[in-house]
Scaffold this active site. Sequence first.
Site, PDB file in Angstrom:
ATOM      1  N   GLU A   1     -23.575  30.884  72.459  1.00  0.00           N
ATOM      2  CA  GLU A   1     -24.462  31.220  73.570  1.00  0.00           C
ATOM      3  C   GLU A   1     -24.194  30.310  74.764  1.00  0.00           C
ATOM      4  O   GLU A   1     -24.030  30.766  75.896  1.00  0.00           O
ATOM      5  CB  GLU A   1     -25.905  31.075  73.091  1.00  0.00           C
ATOM      6  N   HIS A   2     -24.175  29.003  74.527  1.00  0.00           N
ATOM      7  CA  HIS A   2     -23.915  28.006  75.567  1.00  0.00           C
ATOM      8  C   HIS A   2     -22.662  27.201  75.201  1.00  0.00           C
ATOM      9  O   HIS A   2     -22.505  26.801  74.044  1.00  0.00           O
ATOM     10  CB  HIS A   2     -25.070  27.006  75.692  1.00  0.00           C
TER      11      HIS A   2
ATOM     12  N   GLN B   1     -30.906  21.105  72.801  1.00  0.00           N
ATOM     13  CA  GLN B   1     -30.736  22.387  72.137  1.00  0.00           C
ATOM     14  C   GLN B   1     -31.489  22.421  70.812  1.00  0.00           C
ATOM     15  O   GLN B   1     -32.154  23.399  70.477  1.00  0.00           O
ATOM     16  CB  GLN B   1     -29.248  22.638  71.900  1.00  0.00           C
TER      17      GLN B   1
END
Length: 423
Positions: A319-320, A252
């Site tokens: 988001e994740h 990420q």
Amino acid sequence: MASLARNGESEEDTRKAVMAILADVRRDGLPAVLDWTGRLDGVRLDPDSLRIPESTLEAARTDLDRQRPELMAALREMIGNIRRFAEGQRRCLSDLELPLPGGGTVGERWCALKTAGVYIPGGRAFYPSTLAMTVIPAQVAGVDRIVGVTPPKAAATLPGAWGVDPLVLACAAELGLTELYPFGGAQALGWLAFGEPAVDLIAGPGNRFVAEAKRQLIGTCGIDALAGPTELLVLADGSADPAWLAEDLLAQAEHDPDAAAVLVSYDRGLLEAVAAELQIRTATSPRRAILEQSLASHGRLVCASRDLAIALAQAWAPEHLELCVCDPETWLPSLTTAGAVFIGSASAEAFGDYGAGPNHVLPTDRSARYTSPLGVATFLKRQSLLRLSPADAAAMAPWVERLAEAEGLTHHGRSAALRGHHP
């Protein structure tokens, strides 16, 4: 969460810069787009040959098929999975029709947008995966015209490609996308909204300038979501592998210096092991510079109980969200605000990025509380339908007339009453 906030002064500078760019593009059109592309990307585009030729797209696909067949096969696997998922989404979106007592009906239907613009980031890297993630749902939805934009590069690739990566070109050819232009940044979004395409909707992620341009264009055209710097929250327990967790965080962080990668666990030993793995892996990474910036600014290892970890996830709405715990299904019902959830340690976020099926264009900056991942429905709109028989109109007219009079809307009432007296 407050410690993960972006710099307010930087955000204000971004807002002002984007406002100036969009104002120029709105006033001057394509010449402003070309001017800003030259100033920001260092590429002087030829206004007479902007669209990347289909022959160039096909040449890129042919070259990739011949020179790197395994990579082309991987690209096709990704495309196939994304399309299969999108087609499943479309089958779930059914038109509605309900009967009325007098023989009429009320309902709604799904209608595809006519035009859509898709933004493919290309600053620090090129993303054929994002091209597929944005184009395929639009195709499955039935959008008539899809226009792709991606930043140019000064270094040449294929003839007429303006430095766009051959893998992106090959992916466009494989998808059947024929309109691809070498514009990036806020000026590209301005052109999509104000220029000749005048698209109904713009979709796709980007940096803070792209996100701000989308924010400022709301109301001019549709916007899929205000997707800013990427985010990952990992919730883990002692069953998780520290090396796996470290690589997930680095995956990420390598996107962007503004990316946020956060791990929460009640196991202090696990957090210490992950910290050691991060240090070792960052030091030897070819993307070390970006990783160090990202982890220093927005990377966190947090010790917290299960209840507090869930509360953090719900408040942040990342988001994740990865659930690297031994019993992820028991956590899942409480976690409703994340954009995408990766359930169990085997379900690394990287699989979502590269086409397991669900879309990787996701809401960020807490917008996952109220909006959804990009999908087929993004490129459709619902249209309500009212089909009254004379008998239905006669039955409704009296109470509609009374309500209209109560609201002081005289002619609404008279309009209904006329139908009520129609034989």
